[in-house]
Design a protein around this motif. Sequence first.
Motif, PDB file in Angstrom:
ATOM      1  N   SER C 107     -10.557  -7.176  54.049  1.00 26.99           N
ATOM      2  CA  SER C 107     -10.356  -6.498  53.020  1.00 26.99           C
ATOM      3  C   SER C 107      -8.774  -6.175  52.701  1.00 26.99           C
ATOM      4  O   SER C 107      -8.653  -6.133  53.207  1.00 26.99           O
ATOM      5  CB  SER C 107     -10.851  -4.870  53.007  1.00 26.99           C
ATOM      6  N   ILE C 109      -6.474  -5.613  49.980  1.00 26.65           N
ATOM      7  CA  ILE C 109      -5.427  -4.389  48.589  1.00 26.65           C
ATOM      8  C   ILE C 109      -3.945  -5.085  48.059  1.00 26.65           C
ATOM      9  O   ILE C 109      -3.122  -5.508  48.303  1.00 26.65           O
ATOM     10  CB  ILE C 109      -5.304  -2.897  49.125  1.00 26.65           C
ATOM     11  N   ASP C 124      -5.983 -11.331  42.280  1.00 31.17           N
ATOM     12  CA  ASP C 124      -7.438 -10.315  42.328  1.00 31.17           C
ATOM     13  C   ASP C 124      -9.103 -10.241  42.788  1.00 31.17           C
ATOM     14  O   ASP C 124      -9.609  -9.772  43.349  1.00 31.17           O
ATOM     15  CB  ASP C 124      -7.336  -9.615  40.951  1.00 31.17           C
ATOM     16  N   ALA C 126     -10.142 -12.000  44.659  1.00 31.24           N
ATOM     17  CA  ALA C 126     -10.712 -11.489  46.148  1.00 31.24           C
ATOM     18  C   ALA C 126      -9.873  -9.807  46.509  1.00 31.24           C
ATOM     19  O   ALA C 126     -10.981 -10.255  48.145  1.00 31.24           O
ATOM     20  CB  ALA C 126     -10.036 -13.072  46.433  1.00 31.24           C
ATOM     21  N   ALA C 127     -10.030  -9.130  46.270  1.00 25.34           N
ATOM     22  CA  ALA C 127      -9.584  -8.294  46.746  1.00 25.34           C
ATOM     23  C   ALA C 127     -10.615  -7.014  46.341  1.00 25.34           C
ATOM     24  O   ALA C 127     -11.632  -7.059  45.112  1.00 25.34           O
ATOM     25  CB  ALA C 127      -8.547  -7.615  46.547  1.00 25.34           C
ATOM     26  N   LEU C 128     -10.468  -5.995  47.073  1.00 27.37           N
ATOM     27  CA  LEU C 128     -11.946  -5.021  46.965  1.00 27.37           C
ATOM     28  C   LEU C 128     -10.330  -4.163  46.301  1.00 27.37           C
ATOM     29  O   LEU C 128     -11.763  -3.223  45.837  1.00 27.37           O
ATOM     30  CB  LEU C 128     -11.328  -4.224  48.063  1.00 27.37           C
ATOM     31  N   ALA C 129      -9.614  -4.321  45.720  1.00 30.06           N
ATOM     32  CA  ALA C 129      -8.877  -3.011  45.219  1.00 30.06           C
ATOM     33  C   ALA C 129      -7.215  -3.755  44.365  1.00 30.06           C
ATOM     34  O   ALA C 129      -7.053  -4.747  45.368  1.00 30.06           O
ATOM     35  CB  ALA C 129      -8.652  -1.501  45.761  1.00 30.06           C
ATOM     36  N   VAL C 130      -7.508  -3.491  43.299  1.00 28.88           N
ATOM     37  CA  VAL C 130      -5.774  -3.209  42.551  1.00 28.88           C
ATOM     38  C   VAL C 130      -5.130  -1.979  42.686  1.00 28.88           C
ATOM     39  O   VAL C 130      -5.706  -1.681  41.635  1.00 28.88           O
ATOM     40  CB  VAL C 130      -6.227  -4.253  41.324  1.00 28.88           C
TER      41      VAL C 130
END
Lengths: 151, 151, 151, 151, 151, 151, 151, 151
Positions: C107, C109, C124, C126-130
């Motif tokens: 995961s 961030i 971003d 590929a991310a779960l949060a920015v």
Amino acid sequence: MQVYLSGEIHTDWRERIGNGVAALGSDLNVRFDAPVTDHAASDDCGVAILGAEENKFWHDRKGAQVNAIRTRKGIADADVVVVRFGDKYKQWNAAFDAGYAAALGKSLIILQPAEHDHALKEVDAAALAVAREPGEVVEILRYVLTGTLPA
Amino acid sequence: MQVYLSGEIHTDWRERIGNGVAALGSDLNVRFDAPVTDHAASDDCGVAILGAEENKFWHDRKGAQVNAIRTRKGIADADVVVVRFGDKYKQWNAAFDAGYAAALGKSLIILQPAEHDHALKEVDAAALAVAREPGEVVEILRYVLTGTLPA
Amino acid sequence: MQVYLSGEIHTDWRERIGNGVAALGSDLNVRFDAPVTDHAASDDCGVAILGAEENKFWHDRKGAQVNAIRTRKGIADADVVVVRFGDKYKQWNAAFDAGYAAALGKSLIILQPAEHDHALKEVDAAALAVAREPGEVVEILRYVLTGTLPA
Amino acid sequence: MQVYLSGEIHTDWRERIGNGVAALGSDLNVRFDAPVTDHAASDDCGVAILGAEENKFWHDRKGAQVNAIRTRKGIADADVVVVRFGDKYKQWNAAFDAGYAAALGKSLIILQPAEHDHALKEVDAAALAVAREPGEVVEILRYVLTGTLPA
Amino acid sequence: MQVYLSGEIHTDWRERIGNGVAALGSDLNVRFDAPVTDHAASDDCGVAILGAEENKFWHDRKGAQVNAIRTRKGIADADVVVVRFGDKYKQWNAAFDAGYAAALGKSLIILQPAEHDHALKEVDAAALAVAREPGEVVEILRYVLTGTLPA
Amino acid sequence: MQVYLSGEIHTDWRERIGNGVAALGSDLNVRFDAPVTDHAASDDCGVAILGAEENKFWHDRKGAQVNAIRTRKGIADADVVVVRFGDKYKQWNAAFDAGYAAALGKSLIILQPAEHDHALKEVDAAALAVAREPGEVVEILRYVLTGTLPA
Amino acid sequence: MQVYLSGEIHTDWRERIGNGVAALGSDLNVRFDAPVTDHAASDDCGVAILGAEENKFWHDRKGAQVNAIRTRKGIADADVVVVRFGDKYKQWNAAFDAGYAAALGKSLIILQPAEHDHALKEVDAAALAVAREPGEVVEILRYVLTGTLPA
Amino acid sequence: MQVYLSGEIHTDWRERIGNGVAALGSDLNVRFDAPVTDHAASDDCGVAILGAEENKFWHDRKGAQVNAIRTRKGIADADVVVVRFGDKYKQWNAAFDAGYAAALGKSLIILQPAEHDHALKEVDAAALAVAREPGEVVEILRYVLTGTLPA
């Protein structure tokens, strides 16, 4: 590119994607796979081949496991898994396929009407695209393979 | 044994399983994990932490992805994933979790009312048990850990 | 929950996240790991331990490989990888870590100023949060572990 | 041998590698893949196919995720991933691809000017070769496939 | 950090690394594992436990397979695998362990005299560090865990 | 070291191994796991917990799948899997466990009488030791953990 | 069946296996791969393509890493890896390849003179066959593909 | 679709499946693989190729390991593994193959007489279908590939 078309089996969305890709010419190297879309055959394949069951639960189990032979290979072999949610039925098998594909790291495209957006938010969050119409899936495949955008 | 309790968040089934296991004494080494079950918090966590979105679609996306941090770890760490289907809502996230867990080779227990049997047949076919009541899940965990059957 | 804090080493963002989590009390079970953040030590560790190199390229190689012993374990052991992009330097090692973590299914961030949004769009995605501020990462960790949203 | 050419899209380095390999004759069995190198199409593919976004952040996200369908397959199918760093832009997507490929165990060749050596030391440390010119990549591919060194 | 010390069993290099790390104080959280270093026991364990063999080839096979139970777990559990090449014997088991560890993605440190540099070039090319003395391995472990360089 | 004791459930071989290891003192860090060895409970667990089945085939299926929750975890968590073949029954579940463990790369020890040697040759060929008596398994575990051979 | 022929490069054993298989006719579907067997090219490929190094250690490193592009693919693509140990040189790269292949679960055949049996016992213990002559490898391939034994 | 036919080698069940599929026409794209079914060759292949053994145990080991080269590839390459249990012999190799295939996530079909149902319950519980006759396997393959049920 190998594409598995999972989910709803009561409209012609698979044909529309297949025809749309075919219309772009033979340069577009896409091979499609899908579950058996004959609803009655899909429900009864287990008992039709391996013998009747009195209990509906095991009738269903036998069929679901025979179908899984096809489904698992279809997803495992795919580069891209398209999952279509329609406006009828529970469609838990579609969501199950999406989760299964996501865990295998497949590129996921979800095809859904806007009315399902909130209910599908966890599924969509694992996808690389959320499309509304089969034609959009065709355009994604064209762009991904050739770099060409819609006119 | 690590157990992840996925799915329906509007009844007390998680408490019933937790209490049932606790009542069997501290010999039963089970650790439970679950998604955030506060519906409103779960829907809004993304925008509450990372800033508002005008578009509801991205509002939902932000939240679903923050929740995925918890869900993915919960499933990845689990030996057993229990997925509960209730009688309301689409519950596609529950089916998605079941598919995700199945692809990772987790032992899957589905907890569902009989009325959903046909619609859940593909999900059930990937499970090691289909239970009707939380108490049955408690009994499975007791048996699996101690070999003791219900009196 | 194991969290690896990758990327920029010239501001106090790691301390701010660590202090923010600590301020929430010991219930929040988070263990942090990070690369060596002493820039000079990080640059010279290879030759300081294993002997000087005339050629700067191999001087750098020796150091980068010794640091990789720590980095690889940090990412492999993590549930969540936070990657911070600051406003100086090339920071290719930060983006490399993000790609490495993404391929392992961690995961992700990303913590970044808005001015980098376009340049980081693939990272971003590929991310779960920015997140914009370390405090947002603290809030994500609190929510993911306890279900509590910011007041 | 399947080779993915990642990174910088503003010079003709891909053509130079492709032509160099082609000039060696058809015995050299190399298939190349690459991201979409039309910068504008790459930036706008998401909204062009799936609908406009008011917010630039989500405009970028949609495009980056559609491009990821191609990129992920390109890297996953590759035996060798060549990543080119040029002298302009942040190029974090290039470093992200390098990290992603490294985590998958792909053979990595980095193509870079000497001025980037220090900034790329962590990326280079995961690579099997650091080349300065496209022609060197051609020679590596020739040697790896045929055992022939440059005259 | 779990460290497996593979290879040469006729000098005190393992003790020197163990003592060196111990001398740095209990803050340095390193656990060491190693093969059985009693040469005679290692050669005869198979037949001593499972019965004699007339044929020396199977005598050796039985022992090597019993030792593999320990070796495989030692390498599988390790974060770092140190492989020492000395100046006697064929030491193919050391090189085999290095290859095995490399394929599992373990961080590899090779400890070798300079005279073996050319013969070990393929092994070294898969390693993150090539050390000459046990003390250098101690310093690497200290730096990797604490960021502290030799005085 | 985690050891799973699979196979025959009608003699006291598990106790003999457990007692033998215990007699060697608490330095020997071995944790044992095993299937439920109460034959009747093992056969009926499915229907006892989840409801009766008229058809014996599904009665067995329900039980076998509940037992699989325990078995799969036992094998997945093990460093060493010992599989005992006795002189009665078909024991296909024992051979199945051996194959399952082999495919996961577990260290396999087969405990069998000499009369089964030919019939078990494919199973033995995947094992690291073939023992005749429980005491030999104890000696293997002692040697693997401490390097000590039988007196 | 894809076969990688690793190890000793100073005798004609690869040709003998290749010719032996060819003599059995085109029904025997075997594709061979191998490292570059030109010793001088193999040693110098790194500097010949990527530029000279003053330090022999890095000269060797550059070459070994370029060769690794070929070797890794050769082993990764293989069903069977044959590793030949001759009577000269250290041959640590051969043992390294054997360990690497074993960790990937490849079927391993070791080709060695009897004088090396004791020194190779750990390598042999991971193999499915230990052969003395190239002709035996040919016979193994014939039997494995057709079920035919030597006349 | 690649299908591996494991297990019993004394009746013509493989031919019946092969002929049944062939009779359905060339549209049915199925490739079959199987172990060597010549019992004597299978028992003696090790010593016939690699030299005699005095001890029957090692005679068997040599043969079993040569056969494993074929078996492992057959199972690894398969989409579907069919395992047939007949009414003679111990057939532990069949159950071993089933366990091995299950752990690799292959779709498993067990072909068995009803008298073995109880003894095979753990094996069957890992399978997607339990068939009684070769013709049922043919029908499963036809349905899975074409969606057509038996007339």
